[in-house]
Design a protein around this motif. Structure first.
Motif, mmCIF file in Angstrom:
data_model
loop_
_atom_site.group_PDB
_atom_site.id
_atom_site.type_symbol
_atom_site.label_atom_id
_atom_site.label_comp_id
_atom_site.label_asym_id
_atom_site.label_seq_id
_atom_site.Cartn_x
_atom_site.Cartn_y
_atom_site.Cartn_z
ATOM 1 N N SER A 78 17.335 -17.775 2.326
ATOM 2 C CA SER A 78 17.987 -17.592 1.040
ATOM 3 C C SER A 78 19.486 -17.442 1.245
ATOM 4 N N VAL A 79 20.162 -18.570 1.275
ATOM 5 C CA VAL A 79 21.599 -18.576 1.516
ATOM 6 C C VAL A 79 22.268 -19.489 0.494
ATOM 7 N N LEU A 80 23.553 -19.316 0.325
ATOM 8 C CA LEU A 80 24.290 -20.131 -0.636
ATOM 9 C C LEU A 80 24.218 -21.611 -0.295
ATOM 10 N N GLU A 81 24.040 -22.398 -1.308
ATOM 11 C CA GLU A 81 24.059 -23.854 -1.172
ATOM 12 C C GLU A 81 25.470 -24.337 -1.470
ATOM 13 N N HIS A 82 25.890 -25.404 -0.833
ATOM 14 C CA HIS A 82 27.210 -25.950 -1.166
ATOM 15 C C HIS A 82 27.144 -26.722 -2.479
ATOM 16 N N SER A 83 28.054 -27.597 -2.740
ATOM 17 C CA SER A 83 28.284 -28.164 -4.067
ATOM 18 C C SER A 83 27.087 -28.844 -4.716
ATOM 19 N N SER A 84 26.106 -29.285 -3.955
ATOM 20 C CA SER A 84 24.993 -29.994 -4.588
ATOM 21 C C SER A 84 24.180 -29.097 -5.518
ATOM 22 N N ALA A 85 24.292 -27.797 -5.362
ATOM 23 C CA ALA A 85 23.540 -26.873 -6.217
ATOM 24 C C ALA A 85 24.408 -26.234 -7.286
ATOM 25 N N GLY A 86 25.667 -26.578 -7.375
ATOM 26 C CA GLY A 86 26.544 -26.017 -8.395
ATOM 27 C C GLY A 86 27.250 -24.760 -7.923
ATOM 28 N N GLY A 87 28.142 -24.250 -8.753
ATOM 29 C CA GLY A 87 28.939 -23.091 -8.402
ATOM 30 C C GLY A 87 28.191 -21.785 -8.564
ATOM 31 N N SER A 88 28.718 -20.755 -7.931
ATOM 32 C CA SER A 88 28.138 -19.425 -7.978
ATOM 33 C C SER A 88 29.112 -18.478 -8.664
ATOM 34 N N VAL A 89 28.612 -17.315 -9.096
ATOM 35 C CA VAL A 89 29.468 -16.317 -9.720
ATOM 36 C C VAL A 89 29.218 -14.960 -9.060
ATOM 37 N N PHE A 90 30.302 -14.221 -8.823
ATOM 38 C CA PHE A 90 30.250 -12.880 -8.254
ATOM 39 C C PHE A 90 31.161 -11.975 -9.079
ATOM 40 N N VAL A 91 30.708 -10.769 -9.385
ATOM 41 C CA VAL A 91 31.532 -9.758 -10.048
ATOM 42 C C VAL A 91 31.480 -8.514 -9.164
ATOM 43 N N ILE A 92 32.649 -8.088 -8.672
ATOM 44 C CA ILE A 92 32.732 -6.985 -7.719
ATOM 45 C C ILE A 92 33.659 -5.917 -8.283
ATOM 46 N N TYR A 93 33.194 -4.666 -8.300
ATOM 47 C CA TYR A 93 34.020 -3.537 -8.719
ATOM 48 C C TYR A 93 34.396 -2.717 -7.502
ATOM 49 N N MET A 94 35.648 -2.261 -7.452
ATOM 50 C CA MET A 94 36.147 -1.441 -6.359
ATOM 51 C C MET A 94 36.740 -0.159 -6.933
ATOM 52 N N SER A 95 36.356 0.993 -6.386
ATOM 53 C CA SER A 95 36.939 2.269 -6.827
ATOM 54 C C SER A 95 37.170 3.177 -5.622
ATOM 55 N N GLY A 96 38.030 4.158 -5.785
ATOM 56 C CA GLY A 96 38.382 5.065 -4.699
ATOM 57 C C GLY A 96 39.409 4.476 -3.750
ATOM 58 N N HIS A 97 39.943 3.325 -4.097
ATOM 59 C CA HIS A 97 40.865 2.600 -3.223
ATOM 60 C C HIS A 97 42.224 3.273 -3.065
ATOM 61 N N ASN A 98 42.578 4.185 -3.972
ATOM 62 C CA ASN A 98 43.877 4.867 -3.898
ATOM 63 C C ASN A 98 43.846 6.135 -3.064
#
Length: 159
Positions: A78-98
């Protein structure tokens, strides 16, 4: 600079990589992006991944030896496919960085097609193990290059 924001949101859309069957990694910097450490125990992470029909449900973690934070799984087919399968989307939140006295925390969700064309989702959490502020984030392909995609960064403040 991430100073002045309580939380940072990264949105990666229409992500396509040049190399098939490679994950998308996230690494961080504490010196304005001059260096991005990738030594053992830099990160802790855990995630759950599911594919359509529930055929593949994976719970995974770093075991406190993370050299990066993988935003999707790279083994068991189960790994990312390149362009033949279309684009992917990721939403990442980061906190405590300061904070220079605690680690920085991340949580993320994603949707993508694996190399068999199965719709797959990932929900994960991670943290840096260094007590230092994070002022740089880099997204890299496990192998090969990133072909295309939109990478956006949003700073969120408390009202």
């Amino acid at each position: 600079s991430f100073t002045g924001y309580n939380c940072i949101c990264f949105v990666i859309s229409n992500y396509i990589q040049a190399t098939n069957a490679a994950a998308l990694y996230m690494i961080t910097s504490t010196d304005g992006g001059s260096t991005y450490p990738t030594v053992n125990s830099t990160y802790d992470w855990c995630k759950t991944q599911n594919s359509i029909g529930g055929a593949e449900q994976i719970v995974d973690n770093s075991g406190s030896t993370g050299t990066h934070i993988p935003l999707c799984r790279t083994v068991y087919g189960s790994v990312l496919e390149h362009s033949s399968a279309g684009g992917s989307v990721f939403v990442i939140y980061m906190s405590g960085h300061n904070s220079a006295t605690t680690g920085t925390y991340f949580n993320w969700t994603s949707a993508w097609n694996d190399h068999g064309g199965q719709l797959t989702s990932t929900v994960g959490a991670g943290r840096t193990n260094a007590s230092a502020d994070v002022d740089g984030v880099r997204f890299i392909a496990e192998s090969g290059n990133i072909t295309s995609g939109s990478f956006n960064c949003y700073g969120l403040v408390s009202s």
